[in-house]
Design a protein around this motif. Structure first.
Motif, mmCIF file in Angstrom:
data_model
loop_
_atom_site.group_PDB
_atom_site.id
_atom_site.type_symbol
_atom_site.label_atom_id
_atom_site.label_comp_id
_atom_site.label_asym_id
_atom_site.label_seq_id
_atom_site.Cartn_x
_atom_site.Cartn_y
_atom_site.Cartn_z
ATOM 1 N N ASP A 109 -0.614 -2.293 -29.949
ATOM 2 C CA ASP A 109 0.758 -2.807 -29.993
ATOM 3 C C ASP A 109 0.871 -4.024 -29.069
ATOM 4 O O ASP A 109 0.170 -4.126 -28.065
ATOM 5 C CB ASP A 109 1.711 -1.698 -29.530
ATOM 6 N N ASN A 110 1.805 -4.951 -29.433
ATOM 7 C CA ASN A 110 2.071 -6.094 -28.549
ATOM 8 C C ASN A 110 2.357 -5.650 -27.110
ATOM 9 O O ASN A 110 2.001 -6.330 -26.147
ATOM 10 C CB ASN A 110 3.308 -6.881 -29.022
ATOM 11 N N SER A 111 3.022 -4.514 -27.009
ATOM 12 C CA SER A 111 3.445 -4.060 -25.680
ATOM 13 C C SER A 111 2.264 -3.587 -24.837
ATOM 14 O O SER A 111 2.394 -3.333 -23.653
ATOM 15 C CB SER A 111 4.455 -2.913 -25.822
ATOM 16 N N GLN A 112 1.087 -3.449 -25.447
ATOM 17 C CA GLN A 112 -0.097 -2.992 -24.709
ATOM 18 C C GLN A 112 -0.904 -4.184 -24.174
ATOM 19 O O GLN A 112 -1.937 -4.009 -23.525
ATOM 20 C CB GLN A 112 -0.948 -2.094 -25.630
ATOM 21 N N ILE A 113 -0.383 -5.382 -24.450
ATOM 22 C CA ILE A 113 -1.055 -6.598 -23.975
ATOM 23 C C ILE A 113 -0.256 -7.169 -22.810
ATOM 24 O O ILE A 113 0.977 -7.148 -22.833
ATOM 25 C CB ILE A 113 -1.152 -7.615 -25.127
#
Lengths: 580, 580
Positions: free
Chosen positions: B273-277
């Protein structure tokens, strides 16, 4: 309003740099403060008066059918270039560049902007007549701003512009504006007169100024004592003397008048009245086309007036032969033409056109300069000694002259110009090609009127007319507050405080604008401030009178004092203010 | 007002150069016309609305204890030099010279002029607090004026300035102004929200903006769905995630990410997910003293955010380590420091300070750039892989974030800023040495508040919020006219003309502002114009209904129509307008 919650800002001392009484009193009464030369901040007391004047002007304009708009203060150069005024106007038009290096000016007036608007919005005769007004801040970069808001650089003005297809239609709106202006100045409570005026540089045909009468006024106005006739002295016609001119009874003779130059000196030396001397002024002649006139010889014109009369430059400028604006001949030009100085020139045997004022043309056996330094001619007579001349009205009227209306004699009073209405004609509509389709379906240029009121200037004029040694005396309609409450030693007496507060609430509820002086000041200080700022009605609340349920009422204008029962105050004051 | 005596100037076509609906409708409804870029003439319909807004603002300011003054539009350079803003402000401050070559500016705001006034007029603590306001024309030479009166160069503003000796006193006036602004926008009939705002370049500590809510608004506002909390998105605090950060479960590993640069690309490639970057932005560091910093090496700071979050530049600027205004590192600066491009940089093993947003600091096993072109690191964990970092709030909130007030979640809406209140503190009073004698007899610098309302901007904002496909829908309080009378074929029917005239006289006498459309136009044209200019209540007078002593009433907002008995009209309309 309680003074403790207000910014009174009164000043005891007369400010050194204020020349006229209205400027002094506006500073002392805390109405204005100078920010820069000709630019002022209006303090609360000043704003209250300003907004009242503004509202009366707005209401009367609306009643008269004018519609309010609002144009920008900053104006693009293009419109001024189109009318030709960008180059014509002097530095009064403050020009500058914006961040993109485009030319703009601060609007001193809005003929260009409104004419541009109307030529876009109005396309048919059906939309006419149209009278648009605004109340808006103007800027004129006066060379020498002075007299406070009387001649400021930034000022508030009401300007209106009307558009028509016929002179009759323009005249109708002009008459309506004339009446609206009378209504405005009547409602403001000012003693004013509409006077015939010169149309000046703005062009056009018909014009009236509205003057507030005041001894300190900078304009002189001629009034008939036998009719309604009134005109700016620049405009007032000096009518030709009646009856036959006396026949010559003397021979023309040259007399030595060494070392005398003025009319008075010559009169004294020759033992004649000033009125028996004809003075001659030389001015530049109009040239057919200045641009093409490559000859360096300036043509002159002789203007002849009675020694006791003054040249009216505006009348002289209007003569076709005379250059406008007026230019007087230099000493060198006189010497080149006549070989004499200004003190010894005259109209006998000269090679330039001679224009004689009606009164001077009525003289016989008069004295003129001999065109020879130190000499005059006596016993001079028209037609015999000077054969070629023209007669015209070129002098200022003097008190006692017959009124041009045919009734009564003229008096001269001083006035302050606060309004001006103009029949502009097609000056701007032609330049900007502002036309509509007329009833016949043809494109027709509109004819225009313009109508100005100096909103901020009215305040100064009102003060010039209404003041005494103690301060301003406001008419009720534009007073910053109508009623002042002055409690005696309130901070030591609960009873006084309660009575004053009750009265304050009662008067405020009745719709009055009340100034409640709740400062911890000596009574003398409070009285002085209330008189200075000119509140028309004041009520003093004191212990002794309260015992009788009474307070002391004082009228600012008459100075009269009387005891009034507290229960009657509201109705009595309502009555007094309605009677105005 | 009869339309035959009015300048309606409606336009059917949507003007090509007007981008937003309020600008289009103000042009089409005949409210404004462009004179130059960012400068407008208000036509009659525009002036009517403007004066109503102005009067409501004036009344509420007065009720709240502020006192009206009026300062000049043209301001002398000296005061701006004294505050330091003459040199600091960009070309928005339009500077020019007068005829005597003195420097002036067109006033974009009046802190200098008012502070100068108060330092002269106010000498004692007894005169404080003082809150002075004006309603006055301002000029800002915007680089790119647009959206009609929404962002004009010349505009009408209410600005107020308050003066105090203590923060408590300032807070009291600030609160009173907050309430006055709520009263103003409620009376105007607008859906608005006060929001916490950044104090920006003007300085000071506390600030609220007042936003009219409209889908087209240029500002984003964060609201709590569980409380009254509202803040400009620039200001809204993103609170730290609650709970423990997950423990590391992966080893850090380098993975090839060729030809991917954006967060979304990397997330897709790695199937996370984007939020994991965690994305890393490099900005310039604040230097101790810029003037003395002769070294050419720019110090950088790493800012780390979650991939699905956006940097809040205002929050970042407020960090002591970060240069303000914000400057992002150039591609070359990144390469010099990390030997990698912007798409592959990260916070692992770097020699510059690292500031991590709260949310990013809560990640475990996340992905970052490897500081090696075409490579990322996976399984990265704080404290284990990056040991030296600082945590701060540096992101924009997103819808669904917990509200910083502790209650509810945040929603984001769009708003148009129409008012702004500030606690200025001593910024200007220090610069201008504006002080008074305090109770102890000592000279003390005053503390200030300032309070602005964009009077002309309110008109555009009201339209953005209140319109439909047919035109403007005015709230009663600021409608140019409250009631429109639309007679059917009046010019062919004496009966219709008489009935409409009688109704007009009756409604006008009752105090309503009535627009009587007496043009010889087809009904469709009249209906379209009345809807376009947005008159809230209209009454159609037709033959058939007159037989029953009725007329047709139509409500502009609801679109509802009903037949009303002529005898009841006045009382019914009075009732409906009072209910607002």
């Amino acid at each position: 309003m309680r003074s403790s919650q207000y910014l009174l800002s009164t000043v005891k001392e007369t400010p050194a740099d204020a020349e006229i009484i209205s400027h002094q009193l506006m500073l002392r009464a805390g109405m204005i403060r100078r920010v820069a030369s000709g630019m002022y901040t209006y303090l609360p007391t000043g704003v209250r008066v300003l907004r009242k004047v503004e509202q009366i002007v707005r209401e009367e304009m609306t009643k008269a059918g004018a519609i309010e708009v609002l144009m920008p203060m900053v104006q693009p150069a293009e419109l001024w270039q189109e009318s030709g005024r960008w180059d014509k106007m002097d530095a009064e038009l403050l020009r500058f560049k914006d961040r993109h290096n485009r030319d703009f000016a601060l609007g001193p007036t809005h003929e260009e902007v409104i004419t541009d608007l109307v030529r876009r919005e109005v396309t048919s005769y059906k939309q006419l007549p149209l009278n648009l007004f605004q109340i808006q801040t103007k800027f004129r970069d006066e060379r020498r701003p002075r007299f406070g808001v009387m001649r400021a650089r930034e000022f508030l003005m009401k300007d209106a512009y009307s558009f028509h297809l016929s002179q009759e239609c323009l005249q109708k709106t002009y008459d309506a504006m004339y009446q609206a202006y009378c209504n405005i100045f009547n409602r403001l409570g000012l003693n004013f007169r509409p006077v015939l005026a010169d149309t000046g540089a703005i062009g056009g045909s018909m014009s009236h100024e509205f003057h507030v009468l005041a001894a300190s006024g900078e304009d002189a106005i001629a009034f008939s004592d036998g009719s309604d006739y009134a005109a700016n002295i620049e405009m007032a016609e000096a009518i030709a003397p009646t009856g036959e001119r006396p026949a010559p009874s003397q021979q023309m003779a040259e007399v030595a008048t060494p070392n005398v130059g003025t009319v008075a000196d010559v009169a004294q030396l020759l033992n004649v009245d000033n009125s028996q001397i004809a003075k001659t002024l030389f001015v530049h002649a109009a040239t057919a086309d200045d641009a093409k006139n490559t000859s360096k010889t300036v043509q002159l014109i002789a203007l002849v007036l009675r020694g006791d009369h003054e040249l009216n430059e505006i009348k002289a400028e209007k003569l076709a032969q005379v250059k406008s604006p007026l230019e007087f001949a230099s000493e060198q030009e006189l010497r080149d033409l006549l070989n004499a100085g200004a003190g010894s020139v005259g109209p006998v045997n000269i090679q330039v056109p001679v224009i004689v004022d009606h009164s001077a043309a009525h003289l016989a056996d008069f004295v003129v300069g001999a065109n020879k330094d130190g000499y005059h001619l006596t016993g001079v007579n028209w037609d015999r000694d000077i054969t070629k001349y023209q007669v015209a009205d070129i002098r200022n009227i003097v008190a006692g002259d017959a009124s041009p209306c045919g009734k009564g004699k003229l008096e001269i009073k001083r006035g302050i110009e606060v309004g001006h209405i103009f029949q502009l004609g097609e000056t701007y509509s032609q330049a900007l090609k502002a036309g509509v389709l007329n009833e016949a379906g043809k494109h027709q240029i509109m004819t225009m009127g313009c109508y100005g009121v100096g909103v901020s200037r009215i305040i100064a004029a009102a003060i010039e007319q209404n003041h005494d040694d103690y301060g301003i005396i406001w008419p009720d309609a534009i007073a910053p507050f109508q009623i002042a409450l002055i409690p005696m030693n309130m901070h030591k007496s609960v009873r006084i405080e309660e009575a004053t507060t009750a009265l304050y609430n009662q008067l405020t509820a009745a719709g009055f604008e009340v100034f409640f002086d709740d400062r911890k000041e000596r009574p003398g200080v409070m009285f002085a401030d209330i008189e200075l700022i000119g509140i028309p009605h004041s009520i003093v609340i004191g212990e002794r009178n309260l015992d009788n349920q009474e307070v002391e009422y004082k009228n600012r204008r008459s100075g009269e004092k009387e005891l009034l029962n507290i229960a009657d105050i509201v109705s009595i004051l309502q009555q007094r203010m309605q009677q105005k």
